[in-house]
Design an enzyme around this catalytic site. Structure first.
Site, PDB file in Angstrom:
ATOM      1  N   PRO A 200       0.851  -1.199   0.000  1.00  0.00           N
ATOM      2  CA  PRO A 200       0.000   0.000   0.000  1.00  0.00           C
ATOM      3  C   PRO A 200       0.883   1.244   0.000  1.00  0.00           C
ATOM      4  O   PRO A 200       1.797   1.351   0.806  1.00  0.00           O
ATOM      5  CB  PRO A 200      -0.781  -0.132   1.314  1.00  0.00           C
ATOM      6  CG  PRO A 200       0.125  -0.936   2.196  1.00  0.00           C
ATOM      7  CD  PRO A 200       0.838  -1.898   1.292  1.00  0.00           C
TER       8      PRO A 200
ATOM      9  N   CYS B 144       3.270   3.184   8.924  1.00  0.00           N
ATOM     10  CA  CYS B 144       3.477   4.408   8.136  1.00  0.00           C
ATOM     11  C   CYS B 144       4.310   5.420   8.913  1.00  0.00           C
ATOM     12  O   CYS B 144       3.979   5.768  10.052  1.00  0.00           O
ATOM     13  CB  CYS B 144       2.133   5.022   7.753  1.00  0.00           C
ATOM     14  SG  CYS B 144       2.301   6.541   6.778  1.00  0.00           S
TER      15      CYS B 144
ATOM     16  N   ASN C 258       9.049  -6.951   3.843  1.00  0.00           N
ATOM     17  CA  ASN C 258       8.889  -5.716   3.080  1.00  0.00           C
ATOM     18  C   ASN C 258      10.131  -4.844   3.217  1.00  0.00           C
ATOM     19  O   ASN C 258      10.689  -4.720   4.302  1.00  0.00           O
ATOM     20  CB  ASN C 258       7.650  -4.979   3.589  1.00  0.00           C
ATOM     21  CG  ASN C 258       7.353  -3.686   2.851  1.00  0.00           C
ATOM     22  OD1 ASN C 258       6.867  -2.738   3.445  1.00  0.00           O
ATOM     23  ND2 ASN C 258       7.619  -3.632   1.568  1.00  0.00           N
TER      24      ASN C 258
END
Length: 324
Positions: free
Chosen positions: A16, A100, A201
């Site tokens: 995302p 984030c 990731n």
């Protein structure tokens, strides 16, 4: 790999990316082999208050599936309420963002990676969301807030105990943002600490890097973010290399440019021409990387205001790169 009862096929998912991985990009990446896609970051508070922009991030098309709606926030009750509203769009899973690093998310709102500083609250949020919806709940985290608080393993254990069905680990702290190189060790430690699937990731920019991530972490899947910008066929390359041992060459320039035009057409359809053209500037520029005359082409991308401008850029790129 399974997320709850949801079967995931392939080796790499699309990460995302707020303001980048919109519906058009997600569809293009899925068609090029992405295992699944996750929607743009949506504010739980905005959704609960009826904010139209936040609600648009929850829309899902069948061509994106498997698909996860991603939420951020710091209040368990509001996160649960937003998850229920997100579930009305029938996503395949709900992803809670606890990674984030953006100041607007992690500092101003107390969501995103700020939750790594409060493991107890993080657990309450995950439990509230998991109890609110019938679809699987996943969590995306970082190694920790900073080098003095590396707590991904602790957070991962709490996530599993609170009902999460998978966890994605970005191998950097919030303070590190997107440099230095990702730490595979922390991802491996998380994988060894929990029984739910772990998605690695960070810095996966090639089939070789994907293989290295798998080998050094033992993760169940990997996630590709920035390397997919203007390069959706990276998923095809990763899938082929990890399944057959050979690297598919990049498509010819004509195919790359047709993909750009296809993506822009979808952006116009989903967002309207005015918004799409403003956002197409960055996407078009990414497609120009590595080409002869790239600097000139990127300057042209920065002035896009209508679809014909994109066509002119494509024609110019073809003229400057006739042998690619």
């Amino acid at each position: 790999m399974k997320i709850g009862n949801l079967e995931i096929k392939g080796f790499a998912a699309l990460a995302p990316m707020a303001g980048v991985a919109d519906r058009a990009m997600r569809e293009i990446c899925r068609e090029n082999g992405a295992a699944y896609a996750v929607g743009e970051l949506a504010s739980a508070k905005g959704i609960s208050l009826g904010d139209k922009k936040s609600a648009t991030y929850l829309a899902v098309s069948d061509s994106e599936r498997p698909y996860g709606s991603q939420l951020f926030g710091c209040e368990p009750e509001i996160m649960a309420e937003a998850a229920k509203m997100a579930a009305e769009n029938n996503p395949n899973f709900i992803d809670i963002n606890m990674g984030c690093p953006a100041p607007k998310v992690a500092v101003s709102s107390g969501g995103g990676s700020a939750l790594l500083k409060d493991p107890i609250l993080a657990g309450k949020i995950i439990e509230a969301v998991a109890n609110a919806v019938d679809v699987p709940v996943t969590v995306k985290i970082r190694a920790g807030w900073d080098e003095n608080s590396i707590n991904a393993v602790e957070i991962a254990k709490i996530a599993e105990q609170s009902g999460a069905k998978a966890i994605t680990v970005h191998g950097r702290t919030r303070k590190q943002m997107y440099a230095p190189p990702v730490d595979h060790n922390i991802i491996r430690e998380v994988k060894q600490a929990v029984s739910i699937p772990v998605i690695g990731n960070g810095d996966v920019d090639s089939p070789i890097a994907a293989a290295k991530m798998y080998e050094e972490t033992g993760c169940d899947l990997i996630m590709v973010g920035r390397a997919a910008m203007g390069n959706p066929w990276i998923f095809t390359q990763i899938n082929n290399y990890l399944s057959d041992g050979w690297i598919v060459p990049p498509p010819p320039l004509s195919k790359r440019m047709l993909t750009l035009l296809d993506q822009v057409d979808r952006m116009v359809e989903y967002k309207g021409e005015r918004t799409a053209m403003m956002e197409a500037r960055k996407h078009a520029a990414w497609y120009m990387r590595g080409l002869n005359g790239a600097a000139e082409l990127r300057r042209m991308c920065g002035t896009i205001s209508k679809k014909d401008d994109v066509i002119d850029i494509v024609q110019k790129a073809m003229e400057l790169n006739q042998n690619i």
